[in-house]
Design an enzyme around this catalytic site. Sequence first.
Site, PDB file in Angstrom:
ATOM      1  N   GLU A  39      -0.877  -1.613 -13.567  1.00 51.50           N
ATOM      2  CA  GLU A  39      -2.147  -1.232 -12.945  1.00 51.50           C
ATOM      3  C   GLU A  39      -2.476   0.204 -13.332  1.00 51.50           C
ATOM      4  OE1 GLU A  39      -4.272  -1.819  -8.677  1.00 51.50           O
ATOM      5  OE2 GLU A  39      -2.314  -0.834  -8.616  1.00 51.50           O
ATOM      6  N   LYS A  76      -4.341   7.070   9.719  1.00 53.04           N
ATOM      7  CA  LYS A  76      -4.089   8.141   8.765  1.00 53.04           C
ATOM      8  C   LYS A  76      -4.923   7.907   7.516  1.00 53.04           C
ATOM      9  CE  LYS A  76      -1.113  10.291   5.460  1.00 53.04           C
ATOM     10  NZ  LYS A  76      -2.211  10.182   4.469  1.00 53.04           N
ATOM     11  N   GLY A 107       3.883   1.348  -0.879  1.00 55.07           N
ATOM     12  CA  GLY A 107       4.004   0.160  -0.040  1.00 55.07           C
ATOM     13  C   GLY A 107       5.437  -0.280   0.149  1.00 55.07           C
ATOM     14  N   CYS A 122      -8.120  -1.988  -6.590  1.00 61.54           N
ATOM     15  CA  CYS A 122      -7.000  -2.901  -6.758  1.00 61.54           C
ATOM     16  C   CYS A 122      -7.473  -4.235  -7.318  1.00 61.54           C
ATOM     17  CB  CYS A 122      -6.274  -3.099  -5.429  1.00 61.54           C
ATOM     18  SG  CYS A 122      -7.356  -3.595  -4.075  1.00 61.54           S
ATOM     19  N   ASN A 130      -9.828   5.225  -2.363  1.00 60.51           N
ATOM     20  CA  ASN A 130     -10.859   4.661  -3.239  1.00 60.51           C
ATOM     21  C   ASN A 130     -12.030   4.048  -2.477  1.00 60.51           C
ATOM     22  OD1 ASN A 130      -9.040   2.654  -2.396  1.00 60.51           O
ATOM     23  ND2 ASN A 130      -9.387   1.398  -4.209  1.00 60.51           N
ATOM     24  N   GLU A 138      -1.678  -4.338   1.715  1.00 61.06           N
ATOM     25  CA  GLU A 138      -2.646  -4.674   0.670  1.00 61.06           C
ATOM     26  C   GLU A 138      -2.373  -3.718  -0.476  1.00 61.06           C
ATOM     27  OE1 GLU A 138      -5.052  -4.876  -1.879  1.00 61.06           O
ATOM     28  OE2 GLU A 138      -6.624  -3.954  -0.654  1.00 61.06           O
ATOM     29  N   LEU A 139      -1.797  -4.264  -1.571  1.00 58.94           N
ATOM     30  CA  LEU A 139      -1.237  -3.414  -2.610  1.00 58.94           C
ATOM     31  C   LEU A 139      -2.022  -3.546  -3.911  1.00 58.94           C
ATOM     32  CD1 LEU A 139       2.511  -4.123  -1.719  1.00 58.94           C
ATOM     33  CD2 LEU A 139       1.046  -2.256  -0.908  1.00 58.94           C
ATOM     34  N   TRP A 196     -12.150  -2.185   7.828  1.00 61.39           N
ATOM     35  CA  TRP A 196     -11.479  -3.482   7.757  1.00 61.39           C
ATOM     36  C   TRP A 196     -10.273  -3.558   8.674  1.00 61.39           C
ATOM     37  CZ3 TRP A 196     -11.089  -5.170   1.888  1.00 61.39           C
ATOM     38  CH2 TRP A 196     -12.382  -5.337   1.392  1.00 61.39           C
TER      39      TRP A 196
END
Length: 476
Positions: free
Chosen positions: A379, A174, A231, A282, A151, A248-249, A159
């Site tokens: 989500e 990856k 995750g 997210c 996304n 980071e989910l 980051w």
Amino acid sequence: MTTSHYIAGRWVEGQGSDCISVNDPALGLPFAELMAASVAQVDQAVAAAREALPAWKQTNASQRAACLRGFAEQLGQRREALITLQMRNNGKPRHEAEIDLDDAIATFNYYADLAEQLPQKNCDVPLAAPGFTARTRLEPVGVVGLIVPWNFPLVTSAWKLAPALAAGCTVVLKPSEVTPLIEQTYGQIADTLGLPAGVLNIVNGKAETGAALSGHNGLDKLSFTGSNSVGSQVMRSASAQCRPVTLELGGKSAIVVFDDCDVEQAVEWIVAGISWNAGQMCSATSRLLVQDGIADALLPRLQAALDNLRVGNPLSEEVDMGPLTSQAQWLKVASYFATAREEGLQCLAGGKALDRDGWFVSPTLYVDVPADSRLWTEEIFGPVLCARRFATEAQAIAEANDSRFGLVATVCSADLERAERVADALEVGHVWINSVQAVFVETSWGGTKGSGIGRELGPWGLSGYLSVKHVTRCLG
């Protein structure tokens, strides 16, 4: 067929069994393809990073800082090509693609500054006990695996990559199989800058490649951004090695609007929180909690604003929102529209896939959504907003916190003392007050509860790639 794997300073063709199609989501058609990396090639990438580690971690901080500034400069020189690729492969409107690129550039420059400050953090430790001295050393954690999503491909990789290189780590990156092309830029820049072979390695692939990397015993740390389902698999792989992870989910974030808020301004913040990147964030504020006193005035204006969003192909027209990035995501969002109909939810706007080429859906608003609805709790990762009303501040806080996620939230109120009080009470990692979701590299990113482990950005992002060593000496 695209050659897309960068291993030990060389570009190589994939030897895996998966063929990856790279699609234009506005057309629903592929425009490139590549072969995935094999498990053996993942082994080669990790081995190259391991071999490069001793020399890279010994480079001085100013050299690493210069390298990071080189990445920032080279990204800027490729500006138009990268913006166009984001628009074509992600479906992002131009203004969003431009902000993504600026964010990546700012990230490399910021961590260049922090890299130069690292030597000052190696310092003496005052001791209460006589006869001893102690000092602190911050050392790179080692070889790190970085797995990034589709996304925000150019951004989330920056980051992770920038602080890892700043710390003196070597990297195996990856990218997502949905958006594998744009991260190739980092390998091209590494060539241009003369980055030592093996410091940065890039392997593309699907689940097999990701599993080979996340479970590799040659890594010292793994950083993953993506879904909770994947995750949890990454975390299981890390637990077998007792390896540190940053995860980071997902999120199911709330935007809380009090009745003293300007209606038109509130609508602007709400629409931005659910429509940016077609809701594929997210951090999307997909749960709207609106106070009783403003709800009747706000909801019709919100309906009109969503109906009036220009949805289309960013490469051929000026749009506010593009398509969903993949067919899989389009099908997922469509399944939630079906669930909403089964649950009998009241739909004020959208609620359907658009009848056109590509993977488009309408910006959607459901109102008076029950707290046990799947659309309220799960989500969706699309431009689907669910609204509920509240009466009191305490009720708003309780309903906002009633989630297995805890990534972000937004608070809208003219009473700044109340806004600050509510922000402090929300169980999330980042809160905006009377604002769109402005993300600054100096602040942290990450969440509580099911939204992950650890933090990215800011000094906390760098500390995740550093190991703390203390040296204590007896003077006797």
